[in-house]
Design an enzyme around this catalytic site. Structure first.
Site, PDB file in Angstrom:
ATOM      1  N   GLU A   1      10.210  15.644  16.450  1.00 36.24           N
ATOM      2  CA  GLU A   1      10.720  15.430  15.099  1.00 36.24           C
ATOM      3  C   GLU A   1      10.053  16.441  14.162  1.00 36.24           C
ATOM      4  O   GLU A   1       8.846  16.417  13.967  1.00 36.24           O
ATOM      5  CB  GLU A   1      10.405  13.999  14.634  1.00 36.24           C
ATOM      6  CG  GLU A   1      10.925  13.700  13.251  1.00 36.24           C
ATOM      7  CD  GLU A   1      10.614  12.274  12.789  1.00 36.24           C
ATOM      8  OE1 GLU A   1      11.355  11.771  11.935  1.00 36.24           O
ATOM      9  OE2 GLU A   1       9.634  11.685  13.265  1.00 36.24           O
TER      10      GLU A   1
ATOM     11  N   CYS B   1      13.544  10.374   7.810  1.00 36.29           N
ATOM     12  CA  CYS B   1      13.546   9.897   9.202  1.00 36.29           C
ATOM     13  C   CYS B   1      14.935   9.958   9.815  1.00 36.29           C
ATOM     14  O   CYS B   1      15.079  10.101  11.029  1.00 36.29           O
ATOM     15  CB  CYS B   1      12.975   8.485   9.279  1.00 36.29           C
ATOM     16  SG  CYS B   1      13.799   7.301   8.215  1.00 36.29           S
TER      17      CYS B   1
ATOM     18  N   LYS C   1       0.852  -1.193   0.000  1.00 36.37           N
ATOM     19  CA  LYS C   1       0.000   0.000   0.000  1.00 36.37           C
ATOM     20  C   LYS C   1       0.885   1.240   0.000  1.00 36.37           C
ATOM     21  O   LYS C   1       1.525   1.563   0.999  1.00 36.37           O
ATOM     22  CB  LYS C   1      -0.895   0.008   1.242  1.00 36.37           C
ATOM     23  CG  LYS C   1      -1.731   1.281   1.379  1.00 36.37           C
ATOM     24  CD  LYS C   1      -2.321   1.401   2.770  1.00 36.37           C
ATOM     25  CE  LYS C   1      -2.960   2.752   3.009  1.00 36.37           C
ATOM     26  NZ  LYS C   1      -2.030   3.884   2.915  1.00 36.37           N
TER      27      LYS C   1
ATOM     28  N   GLU D   1       9.739   0.560  10.972  1.00 34.23           N
ATOM     29  CA  GLU D   1      10.794   1.581  10.855  1.00 34.23           C
ATOM     30  C   GLU D   1      10.102   2.918  11.084  1.00 34.23           C
ATOM     31  O   GLU D   1       9.342   3.391  10.252  1.00 34.23           O
ATOM     32  CB  GLU D   1      11.448   1.498   9.474  1.00 34.23           C
ATOM     33  CG  GLU D   1      12.799   2.174   9.411  1.00 34.23           C
ATOM     34  CD  GLU D   1      12.709   3.606   8.930  1.00 34.23           C
ATOM     35  OE1 GLU D   1      12.669   4.507   9.807  1.00 34.23           O
ATOM     36  OE2 GLU D   1      12.678   3.821   7.723  1.00 34.23           O
TER      37      GLU D   1
END
Length: 475
Positions: free
Chosen positions: A374, A276, A169, A242
């Protein structure tokens, strides 16, 4: 009318008559439509993957490798079309899109070269015991919008090599290039081994909860990762997660500001900071803080923010409105608290496109939201430190543990500090380098399991131990 892209289910390109719009973040224009899938389409894709698994798991590994290399060739042969499409939907400058599309075949080929040899546990007069690796089954892969092609191939390649089949997906924000690749590889792999379906975020939980999915591999936010882990727990599905990072870079006093300023800049601002493992907290020793912070700010002023399809653009737009609003909120919070900006800080929301100017903060406090969270945008907080012990403690004072970096003219000292950082990856005098042959994963809330390398390949398998008794064999 926008181009309509179809899904890949059981070797066929299909659509269901219901469509989602895909927007170019540089100008907010609709550039494509993809099928809006739900439970019915997911059931079809999973059933196709389940049926294909029965035969694919028995296919010799050399044939699996050949299929992967054919996929790699198909992507490489359509490089220009794919990188232009990637820039249009994701926003990253052409040079960076070329890098992503160029890396995809290399990653597939590198992973295709891995192998899972049997291990002998005991070979004696009494018995022969060996451990073999068997594929888990049907894999659901859920891919984010920042590197949609790389994240797709790094899930597809090890799944197929291990003998699994996959239902993938893409993010609803960036599905176009992945669906074009699906079309290019449809005849390179047996029907049902690779299925690509699109839908809103609501499709993710349906995949996680599907009774005929054996493993989830997900790249995305920690918040979503927790939900996936919870959803997978009902069937004890295998998971690889992850997740987010708040990666610290440490610049020691012996680093040369002239040499590291440009590299530090791109460690934070590549892909508009939407990585990331981008540097999200920069700790600079007080002895060189003023000189280096000025050098980074000076370089930042030479970099053009704009449409990634325009020549000369260094930093493109934020990929989507939701993330744009979040980055703007963090910048506004910093302004409300009176933190000092070296560059940027002024967002103009009136124009078209999700553009955030390059923003660099001058020594905000550790508990500032723009430091503690973040950012995932073109924002770089620079902070002073005085001792190694202090900076190691500050760098480790995070729920995340994905990556980090140390900059120094003494690599041995860099390694000494790297070994004290609580992260899955640490670079010394380098940034954003990941190898398909080295395991990549996070500590703490940055994830669960690894991708890449033999360890990443093993995540798609179960161990099976076969023991044969040799003495006194019954008649």
């Amino acid at each position: 009318m926008a181009t309509q892209y179809k899904n890949l289910i059981n070797g066929q390109m299909v659509e269901n008559g219901e469509w989602l719009d895909v927007v170019n973040p540089a100008n907010e224009e609709v550039i494509g439509q993809v099928p809006a899938c739900g439970k019915a389409e997911l059931d079809q894709a999973v059933a196709a993957a389940r049926a294909a698994f029965k035969t694919w798991k028995k296919v010799p590994i050399e044939e699996r490798r050949a299929a992967l290399n054919a996929m790699a060739d198909a992507i490489a042969e359509n490089h220009e079309e794919l990188y232009r499409l990637l820039t249009a939907e994701q926003g990253k400058p052409h040079a960076q899109a070329m890098g992503e599309i160029g890396a995809a075949p290399a990653i597939i080929r590198a992973q295709a070269g891995l192998s899972l040899e049997d291990e002998i546990n005991e070979d004696s007069d009494k018995r022969l015991s060996r451990t073999r690796r068997v594929p888990v089954g049907v894999v659901a892969g859920i891919v984010p919008w920042n590197f949609p092609v790389l994240m797709a191939v790094q899930k597809i390649a090890p799944a197929l090599l291990s003998g699994c089949t996959i239902v993938l997906k893409p993010s609803p924000f960036t599905p176009l290039t992945t669906l074009r690749i699906a079309e290019l590889i449809a005849d390179k792999v047996p029907p049902g081994t690779v299925n690509v379906i699109t839908g809103e975020d609501s499709l993710g939980p349906l995949m996680t909860g599907h009774p005929d999915v054996d493993k989830i591999t997900f790249t995305g936010s920690t918040a979503t990762g927790k939900k996936i882990m919870e959803g997978a727990s009902h069937d004890l599905k295998r998971i690889t997660l992850e997740l987010g990072g708040n990666d610290a870079s440490i610049v020691l006093p012996d680093a040369d500001p002239k040499k590291v300023a440009e590299q530090l800049f791109w460690s934070s601002f590549t892909n508009a900071g939407q990585i990331c493992v981008a540097a999200k907290r920069i700790y600079i020793h007080e002895d060189i803080y003023d000189e280096l912070s000025q050098a980074i700010a000076d370089y930042a002023k030479t970099v053009v923010v704009g449409d990634g399809a325009q020549q000369g653009t260094g930093v493109g737009p934020i990929q989507n409105k939701k993330q744009f609003d979040r980055v703007c909120e963090l910048i506004q919070d910093a302004k409300d608290h009176g933190y000092k900006f070296l560059v940027g800080g002024e967002v103009d929301p009136s124009g078209s496109g999700y553009y955030v100017p390059i923003t660099i903060l001058d020594n905000p406090p550790e508990d500032a939201r723009i430091v503690a969270e973040e950012q995932f945008g073109p924002v770089m907080p620079l902070m002073k430190f005085s001792t190694e012990a202090e900076v190691i403690e500050r760098a480790n004072n995070s729920d995340y543990g994905l990556a980090g970096a140390v900059w120094t003219s003494n690599p041995d000292k860099g390694v000494e500090i790297a070994e004290q950082l609580e992260t899955g990856t640490v670079w010394v005098n380098e940034f954003l380098h990941l190898s398909p042959l080295s395991p990549f994963g996070g500590h703490k809330k940055s994830g669960f399991g690894v991708e890449y390398g033999e360890e990443g390949l093993k995540e798609f398998t179960y161990t099976q131990v076969i023991t044969v008794k040799r003495d006194k064999v019954p008649a």
